[in-house]
Design a protein around this motif. Structure first.
Motif, PDB file in Angstrom:
ATOM      1  N   GLN A  76      -1.336  -3.879  -5.493  1.00 41.74           N
ATOM      2  CA  GLN A  76      -1.779  -2.875  -4.100  1.00 41.74           C
ATOM      3  C   GLN A  76      -2.864  -3.493  -3.799  1.00 41.74           C
ATOM      4  O   GLN A  76      -4.047  -3.157  -4.389  1.00 41.74           O
ATOM      5  CB  GLN A  76      -1.751  -1.422  -5.216  1.00 41.74           C
ATOM      6  N   TYR A  78       0.970  -1.361   0.034  1.00 38.15           N
ATOM      7  CA  TYR A  78       0.066   0.214  -0.393  1.00 38.15           C
ATOM      8  C   TYR A  78       1.522   1.096  -0.006  1.00 38.15           C
ATOM      9  O   TYR A  78       2.429   1.173   0.873  1.00 38.15           O
ATOM     10  CB  TYR A  78      -0.738  -0.107   2.233  1.00 38.15           C
ATOM     11  N   PRO A  79       0.557   2.286  -0.726  1.00 30.71           N
ATOM     12  CA  PRO A  79       1.258   3.172  -0.917  1.00 30.71           C
ATOM     13  C   PRO A  79       1.561   3.900   0.289  1.00 30.71           C
ATOM     14  O   PRO A  79       0.782   4.323   1.115  1.00 30.71           O
ATOM     15  CB  PRO A  79       1.040   4.215  -1.859  1.00 30.71           C
ATOM     16  N   ILE A  80       3.364   3.995   0.587  1.00 31.00           N
ATOM     17  CA  ILE A  80       3.176   4.805   2.138  1.00 31.00           C
ATOM     18  C   ILE A  80       5.205   5.418   1.465  1.00 31.00           C
ATOM     19  O   ILE A  80       5.952   4.492   1.259  1.00 31.00           O
ATOM     20  CB  ILE A  80       3.003   4.171   3.321  1.00 31.00           C
ATOM     21  N   THR A  81       4.527   6.693   1.969  1.00 36.23           N
ATOM     22  CA  THR A  81       6.507   7.741   1.703  1.00 36.23           C
ATOM     23  C   THR A  81       6.892   6.843   3.286  1.00 36.23           C
ATOM     24  O   THR A  81       6.264   6.758   3.679  1.00 36.23           O
ATOM     25  CB  THR A  81       6.358   9.066   2.052  1.00 36.23           C
ATOM     26  N   GLU A 136      -5.928  -2.945  -1.109  1.00 32.20           N
ATOM     27  CA  GLU A 136      -6.967  -1.105  -0.340  1.00 32.20           C
ATOM     28  C   GLU A 136      -5.993  -0.733   1.555  1.00 32.20           C
ATOM     29  O   GLU A 136      -6.252   0.516   1.556  1.00 32.20           O
ATOM     30  CB  GLU A 136      -8.421  -2.204   0.115  1.00 32.20           C
ATOM     31  N   ASP A 137      -5.381  -1.812   2.247  1.00 32.13           N
ATOM     32  CA  ASP A 137      -4.168  -1.167   3.229  1.00 32.13           C
ATOM     33  C   ASP A 137      -3.217  -1.746   3.555  1.00 32.13           C
ATOM     34  O   ASP A 137      -2.526  -2.996   3.066  1.00 32.13           O
ATOM     35  CB  ASP A 137      -5.380  -0.376   4.666  1.00 32.13           C
ATOM     36  N   GLU A 138      -2.653  -1.988   4.931  1.00 33.95           N
ATOM     37  CA  GLU A 138      -1.501  -2.258   5.475  1.00 33.95           C
ATOM     38  C   GLU A 138      -1.940  -3.280   5.744  1.00 33.95           C
ATOM     39  O   GLU A 138      -1.005  -4.468   5.943  1.00 33.95           O
ATOM     40  CB  GLU A 138      -0.443  -1.353   6.201  1.00 33.95           C
ATOM     41  N   VAL A 168       7.727  -0.520  -4.557  1.00 34.84           N
ATOM     42  CA  VAL A 168       6.754  -1.364  -4.812  1.00 34.84           C
ATOM     43  C   VAL A 168       6.988  -1.137  -6.660  1.00 34.84           C
ATOM     44  O   VAL A 168       6.668  -1.683  -7.570  1.00 34.84           O
ATOM     45  CB  VAL A 168       5.529  -1.410  -4.375  1.00 34.84           C
ATOM     46  N   GLU A 169       6.827   0.167  -6.718  1.00 39.42           N
ATOM     47  CA  GLU A 169       6.593   1.371  -8.454  1.00 39.42           C
ATOM     48  C   GLU A 169       8.458   0.389  -9.139  1.00 39.42           C
ATOM     49  O   GLU A 169       7.500   0.158  -9.965  1.00 39.42           O
ATOM     50  CB  GLU A 169       6.950   3.008  -7.903  1.00 39.42           C
ATOM     51  N   SER A 206       6.815  -3.089  -9.906  1.00 43.47           N
ATOM     52  CA  SER A 206       5.274  -2.760 -10.817  1.00 43.47           C
ATOM     53  C   SER A 206       6.038  -2.660 -11.970  1.00 43.47           C
ATOM     54  O   SER A 206       4.633  -3.446 -13.300  1.00 43.47           O
ATOM     55  CB  SER A 206       4.263  -1.751  -9.886  1.00 43.47           C
ATOM     56  N   ARG A 207       6.529  -1.726 -12.254  1.00 45.27           N
ATOM     57  CA  ARG A 207       7.124  -2.250 -13.427  1.00 45.27           C
ATOM     58  C   ARG A 207       7.742  -2.966 -14.332  1.00 45.27           C
ATOM     59  O   ARG A 207       7.789  -3.741 -14.913  1.00 45.27           O
ATOM     60  CB  ARG A 207       8.261  -0.854 -14.121  1.00 45.27           C
ATOM     61  N   THR A 248       7.426   3.407  -1.366  1.00 45.50           N
ATOM     62  CA  THR A 248       6.977   3.565  -2.072  1.00 45.50           C
ATOM     63  C   THR A 248       8.149   2.865  -3.690  1.00 45.50           C
ATOM     64  O   THR A 248       6.689   2.170  -4.115  1.00 45.50           O
ATOM     65  CB  THR A 248       6.062   4.171  -2.674  1.00 45.50           C
ATOM     66  N   PHE A 294       2.313  -8.291  -8.437  1.00 38.09           N
ATOM     67  CA  PHE A 294       1.728  -7.178  -7.214  1.00 38.09           C
ATOM     68  C   PHE A 294       1.295  -6.456  -6.884  1.00 38.09           C
ATOM     69  O   PHE A 294       0.218  -6.531  -8.433  1.00 38.09           O
ATOM     70  CB  PHE A 294       3.025  -6.430  -7.751  1.00 38.09           C
TER      71      PHE A 294
END
Lengths: 314, 388
Positions: free
Chosen positions: B61, B36-39, B63-65, B45-46, B49-50, B42, B59
């Protein structure tokens, strides 16, 4: 192409805004939001609506761009009591505030201001629970269809085909129908908002401010950074979304009284898609999108005919 | 076993620590990531995902952790090496399922790119304050392994190591990066696949009839059967017997939980990793980890120029704690100095192991930046003078 007229020059940074909310606008001059941000317009609209209704509010904001707006003290802090909650918890936090406010016999709205990540994804459990309990909260989701604050990842509000940093070849799933989910909770009032239809926007805020219980407002909020669109085209883009049937303006009372506020003129949704680089992907199925617009609006139309809002006023 | 070349981007690269960690995971054979995105995490996983589509990885994404960690536990039970990536607030949300993973003995890697806390804290700035949470964050008694890289190169190397350890001990491994290591860009050399050692899932050789999911046969961990392979399958967070079935008894609790602890504590010497420098005749030894180790190097040079004999220990594996090393050092040196970007966490463990045999001095920093090396140097010099 329709050009959007430029807004008249605003007041200077040190002058008071022309339309104050309570004491100040919610969104103050000097904020660091991106140009063309739909959320910024939404905050301004909300501030004005509160001022006109002569109401105060507390803002409850989970992790999202909206809390960054409040972050750069002293230039942009909100002019009302504001709580930055954990990501998943704004409706639960607001439940606490609203309950104690009632106990203490205090005035003022409790307003959750959250993005689509905090609404559609991580926050949906607490939102669903607050809706089921019919808490006395206004919940406004500014839906920019992306995790803007963390640099542009997909959310379950991201439309199919859109490229994000975690869907580099285009998202394969459709956008979640959040309005339908909230309507299914039979909340007293649920409505969609567009910054391209300010009178409609204004009227719906007024309606929400005059009611009690959980009121859910869904704002289609352009995000030039995430949508990879021109900042000056934000209003035009969401106007096209309404005109093409991609985003419908409607309101629902108690889960079963529907009213449609704008009929699409069936502009080709391609006109909306082609102005956003996020849709430059093979995953975009234009024919399917066109069909989906028709089907979605057709379904909505049938609901509105079958279960109309009888009373003339909101 | 050697790494599958399809996940190995052999060559010299210029990568940040987050990307390097992602590359390490793919080289280690990780093919399922839920996050889940978090600074500031992130980018891991970016990157994945590529790159995943080129090697058949998935991969999601989530809905939460809560969901991310749960999906990782689920993914791992299919036999696929699985990982999630987060930072402080997300790490907090993962805790219940990390405990479940420990109880079920699920191999997995949890990357935490630490930022300043508590709560939302400093999303874009460095912290090292999740060190105790990594060890104690979920309820009950359990053991985990935690590692801390000091550079993008190590983010790559140690991520592979983290996967290997998680497979050997069937335990969640906490990969404690920090914002600076995550976001700094340096040369990262990725070796050829045939030079990368990876530990595959230890699948059972037994037949479905004789297999019992938590029978250990004298090894530290039980053999693994993949969900869906036809083996009778029951795993649970409840206290369970060798068959994996819940058994609510004092005896079973003792057997079940003690083994969870001892498979790590009994093998601590094999798991613990550190770098030791000039400790032989040192008066003062600086004990560090992660990005702080690199800052401390300059502090050590400064103190040496002022005549102090300083050595250093850099903990690469933080948990299990390098207990034996610290006990030995405490008997030889005048003081142990522990700089960390928190208000004194791992220093408590150093103090416990030193057991009063030498002075233990924290150098605390609330986060948002690294230490000023001069501040650490000052503590070293003072420690040497006071102890003399």
């Amino acid at each position: 192409m329709t050009t959007t007229p430029r807004a008249p020059a605003g007041p200077g940074i040190l002058e008071k805004p022309a339309l104050p909310c309570s004491e100040e606008c919610l969104l103050r001059p000097g904020n660091t939001n991106c140009g063309g941000c739909g959320m910024s317009v939404g905050l301004t609209m909300l501030g004005r609506a509160l001022a006109r209704a002569d109401q105060t509010c507390s803002l409850v904001i989970p992790a999202c761009c909206g809390i960054v707006t409040a972050g750069a003290y002293p230039t942009t802090s909100y002019g009302v009591p504001t709580v930055a909650t954990t990501f998943a918890s704004a409706p639960a936090f607001a439940t606490g505030i609203a309950s104690v406010r009632d106990l203490n016999d205090e005035d003022g709205q409790v307003i959750c201001w959250a993005g689509d990540g905090g609404t559609y994804d991580i926050g949906i459990a607490t939102l669903s629970a607050a809706a089921e309990r019919n808490e006395d909260i206004i919940y406004i989701c500014y839906d920019n269809e992306i995790y803007g604050n963390t640099g542009g990842q997909r959310s379950s509000a991201t439309p199919a085909g859109a490229r994000t940093t975690t869907t580099p070849t285009g998202k394969s799933e459709d956008k979640k129908d959040m309005m339908a989910i909230m309507v299914a909770h039979r909340v007293p009032y649920a409505a969609t908002l567009s910054i391209a239809h300010p009178e409609d926007f204004e009227r719906k805020l007024e309606a929400a401010l005059s009611m009690h219980g959980l009121r859910f407002l869904l704002l289609h909020s352009p995000c030039p950074t995430g949508w990879k669109s021109e900042q000056g085209e934000s209003v035009e883009l969401v106007r096209l979304a309404v005109a093409s049937g991609l985003f419908s303006l409607y309101e629902v009372w108690n889960g079963d009284e529907y009213r449609i506020n704008a009929e699409p003129d069936w502009t080709d949704p391609a006109k909306y898609l082609e102005r956003q680089k996020r849709f430059e992907s093979d995953a975009v199925d234009l024919e399917r999108t066109r069909l989906a617009c028709r089907r979605r609006f057709d379904r909505l139309g049938r609901l509105a005919r079958e279960f109309p809002r009888e009373t003339a006023t909101a | 076993m050697k790494a599958d070349p399809i996940g190995v981007l052999t060559g010299a690269h210029y990568l940040d620590g987050d990307f390097a960690c992602g590359e390490g995971a793919m080289a280690a054979g990780c093919r399922f990531v839920a996050g889940y995105p978090i600074t500031p995490s992130t980018e891991v996983v970016e990157r994945i995902s590529r790159r995943f589509p080129t090697m058949g990885g998935t991969f999601i994404q989530m809905e939460d952790e809560l969901a991310s960690m749960a999906a990782v536990v689920g993914g791992s039970w299919t036999g696929t090496k699985s990982m999630t990536v987060t930072s402080g607030p997300g790490f907090s949300l993962m805790m219940e399922n990390i405990g479940l993973a420990a109880m079920m003995e699920t191999p997995c890697v949890v990357v935490n790119v630490q930022r300043g806390g508590p709560s939302t804290g400093l999303p874009t700035m460095v912290g090292q304050a999740d060190v105790m949470q990594a060890r104690w964050g979920s309820h009950g008694d359990y053991e985990i392994i935690a590692m801390s890289p000091q550079s993008p190169q190590e983010a790559f190397d140690l991520t592979i190591e983290a996967f290997n350890l998680s497979e050997i001990y069937r335990v969640p491994v906490m990969f404690l990066m920090d914002e600076i290591v995550g976001h700094m860009t340096e040369r990262v050399v990725i070796p050829p696949a045939d030079e990368i050692e990876v530990v595959p899932r230890a699948l059972t050789g037994k037949t479905p009839e004789e297999f019992e999911p938590y029978q250990i046969n004298g090894k530290p961990t039980p053999e693994f059967a993949r969900a869906g392979d036809g083996y009778r399958f029951h795993t649970t967070g409840l206290t369970h017997d060798e068959r994996g079935y819940p058994e609510m008894s004092v005896e079973c609790q003792e057997r079940c939980v003690r083994r969870l602890l001892e498979k790590i504590t009994d093998n601590a010497d094999r798991i613990v990793r550190f770098e030791e420098e000039a400790t032989d005749d040192a008066e003062v030894v600086v004990v560090t980890y992660g990005i702080t180790a690199r800052v401390a190097r300059l502090a050590i040079d400064m103190a040496r120029r002022r005549g102090v004999k300083v050595g250093s220990v850099r903990l690469i594996v933080i948990w299990p704690f390098a207990e034996k090393l610290i006990r030995e050092l405490a008997g030889k040196v005048r003081a142990l100095v522990v700089p960390e970007i928190n208000y004194g966490q791992l220093v408590l463990e150093v103090e416990r192991c030193a057991a009063g045999k030498c002075a233990v001095l924290p150098v605390s920093h609330g986060g948002g930046s690294v230490h000023d090396p001069a501040v650490i140097a000052e503590v070293i010099v003072k420690a040497a003078a006071e102890a003399a």
